[in-house]
Design an enzyme around this catalytic site. Structure first.
Site, PDB file in Angstrom:
ATOM      1  N   THR A  79       9.320  -9.773  28.690  1.00  0.00           N
ATOM      2  CA  THR A  79       9.091  -8.700  28.557  1.00  0.00           C
ATOM      3  C   THR A  79       8.470  -9.326  26.600  1.00  0.00           C
ATOM      4  O   THR A  79       7.357  -8.994  27.155  1.00  0.00           O
ATOM      5  CB  THR A  79      10.794  -8.128  27.519  1.00  0.00           C
ATOM      6  OG1 THR A  79      11.859  -8.573  29.326  1.00  0.00           O
ATOM      7  CG2 THR A  79      10.401  -7.458  27.127  1.00  0.00           C
ATOM      8  N   LYS A 107      18.775 -15.363   3.384  1.00  0.00           N
ATOM      9  CA  LYS A 107      18.995 -14.877   2.024  1.00  0.00           C
ATOM     10  C   LYS A 107      19.756 -13.405   1.924  1.00  0.00           C
ATOM     11  O   LYS A 107      19.502 -12.939   0.505  1.00  0.00           O
ATOM     12  CB  LYS A 107      17.679 -14.983   1.344  1.00  0.00           C
ATOM     13  CG  LYS A 107      17.393 -16.135   0.990  1.00  0.00           C
ATOM     14  CD  LYS A 107      15.104 -15.307   0.628  1.00  0.00           C
ATOM     15  CE  LYS A 107      14.326 -16.810   0.722  1.00  0.00           C
ATOM     16  NZ  LYS A 107      13.198 -16.223   0.246  1.00  0.00           N
TER      17      LYS A 107
HETATM   18  C1  NCD Z   1      16.198  -7.791  31.577  1.00  0.00           C
HETATM   19  C2  NCD Z   1      17.411  -7.509  30.812  1.00  0.00           C
HETATM   20  O1  NCD Z   1      16.624  -8.158  29.939  1.00  0.00           O
HETATM   21  O2  NCD Z   1      17.541  -6.871  30.558  1.00  0.00           O
HETATM   22  N1  NCD Z   1      15.144  -8.949  31.762  1.00  0.00           N
HETATM   23  C3  NCD Z   1      14.075  -8.816  31.498  1.00  0.00           C
HETATM   24  O3  NCD Z   1      13.824  -8.380  30.710  1.00  0.00           O
HETATM   25  N2  NCD Z   1      13.537  -8.172  32.189  1.00  0.00           N
HETATM   26  C4  NCD Z   1      17.906  -8.160  32.986  1.00  0.00           C
HETATM   27  C5  NCD Z   1      18.019  -9.277  33.011  1.00  0.00           C
HETATM   28  O4  NCD Z   1      18.271 -10.239  31.385  1.00  0.00           O
HETATM   29  O5  NCD Z   1      19.288  -9.692  33.370  1.00  0.00           O
END
Ligand code: NCD
Length: 362
Positions: A79, A107
């Site tokens: 992401t 802080k």
């Molecule tokens: C997912 C999340 O962070 O929700 N990962 C992602 O963003 N592709 C899925 C996961 O962590 O299992």
């Protein structure tokens, strides 16, 4: 602010949109079919434009006057990198806070004040946070400030991950339509999900990507969803109540091998044990929720195998080379749909559309 999650969905959406257009991006219920298709089309155009050097140069000017902040205080690879890649494609400088031990929060500054401060430097804040309502609360807080900028939810605790759901549905469109380029057509009457069966498998209780994607798929009549999970990890009642209200056909299942032959798409997820309070998921038997290589002879010829990643053992690595495995395509699709979303948020989707039509005649 604490009473927010109990507001009716329509009211929540109204508070997050402005002039009937998406402003903050917090919950998947903000996206209707028309907007989903519009974003898929912009994503498809963007990747075509980017293929040519002159096109990539054009895209690089689209948001060069805007600046983005990634406030990511939960771990992230895809992401984070897909949003930074989207910023780079559109020429938008960005900065990030990933470790609050290096910010003034040590802080004693509150997170609210941190967001208020960030809103003075940047034009959009993308937030990943372990607390479910945080991004939504920040959106409401900024709505009341003289300078209001969009908050984009990049993952909110166990609740939602709307931009992951967008890349998932974009991946489904690209694979269910006869050709990925069909995403460019304006054919709102055609429902590629009609009669399709999509199975969600694994930790559905705490998997925010499945929750968000269920909301998006509920927009498509005649889709059938199977929730394949151990009892302890079955999808939340808030989602099933939503699906009931929207007349969606869904079923609970307890063994992937019983349903795999019926699936047009299978969406695998890992155990979300970072949300355990006292190791309570450690002893759950997950053996019936693994996509194994020996199931392949029962796969439909065009099965779409998906996973938001990161993966553990829930998909046999021997399936990675199968052309039906789409989980690495999802990663790339995420970069393009987030590029489309960022352009849309700053009203630059029209610029991309015009550019596309002046160079390509599809
Ligand atoms: C997912 C999340 O962070 O929700 N990962 C992602 O963003 N592709 C899925 C996961 O962590 O299992």
């Amino acid at each position: 602010m604490d009473e927010l999650p109990t507001l009716p969905t329509g009211r929540r959406v109204k508070l997050l949109n402005q002039n009937d257009r998406l402003f903050h991006v917090i919950i998947a219920q903000q996206f209707d079919r028309e907007l989903i298709e519009h974003l898929c089309r912009i994503a498809e155009m963007t990747r075509a434009i980017h293929d040519a050097r002159a096109g990539a140069r054009f895209l690089n000017t689209v948001l060069s006057h805007k600046r983005a902040m990634l406030y990511f205080i939960q771990p992230s690879t895809r992401t984070f990198l897909s949003f930074t890649s989207a910023c780079q494609i559109l020429g938008m400088p960005y900065n990030d806070v990933r470790d609050t031990s290096t910010s003034s929060e040590v802080k004693g500054e509150t997170e609210d004040d941190t967001i208020r401060v960030l809103s003075q430097y940047f034009d959009v804040i993308i937030v990943r946070h372990p607390q479910e309502g945080f991004a939504e609360n920040m959106a409401h807080m900024l709505n009341a400030m003289p300078r209001n900028i969009p908050i984009v939810n990049g993952g909110s605790g166990k609740d939602q991950h709307p931009t992951q759901a967008l890349l998932d549905i974009y991946t489904l469109y690209r694979n269910l339509l006869p050709s990925p380029l069909d995403c460019l057509r304006h054919d709102h009457d055609h429902n590629p999900f009609a009669g399709k069966t999509i199975a969600f498998v694994g930790d559905l209780k705490r998997g925010r990507t499945v929750r968000s994607l269920s909301y998006l798929l509920a927009r498509y009549p005649d889709v059938r969803m199977l929730f394949v999970a151990p009892d302890e990890l079955q999808i939340g009642e808030d989602i099933s109540a939503y699906l009931d209200r929207h007349d969606v056909n869904y079923e609970y299942k307890a063994d992937l091998k019983d349903v795999i032959a019926d699936c047009d798409a299978v969406y695998m997820t890992r155990l979300q044990d970072e949300h355990d309070v006292a190791g309570e998921s450690k002893n759950i038997d997950l053996s019936r929720f693994v996509l194994t290589a020996d199931m392949a002879d029962r796969f439909r010829p065009k099965l779409i195998i998906m996973h938001p990643l990161p993966r553990r053992r829930e998909i046999d690595k021997r399936l990675d080379a199968d052309p039906r495995a789409k989980y690495f395509d999802q990663v790339r699709n995420g970069m393009w749909i987030r590029t489309a979303l960022m352009a849309y948020l700053f009203n630059a989707d029209g610029t991309i559309l015009d550019h596309y039509h002046s160079y390509y005649s599809y």
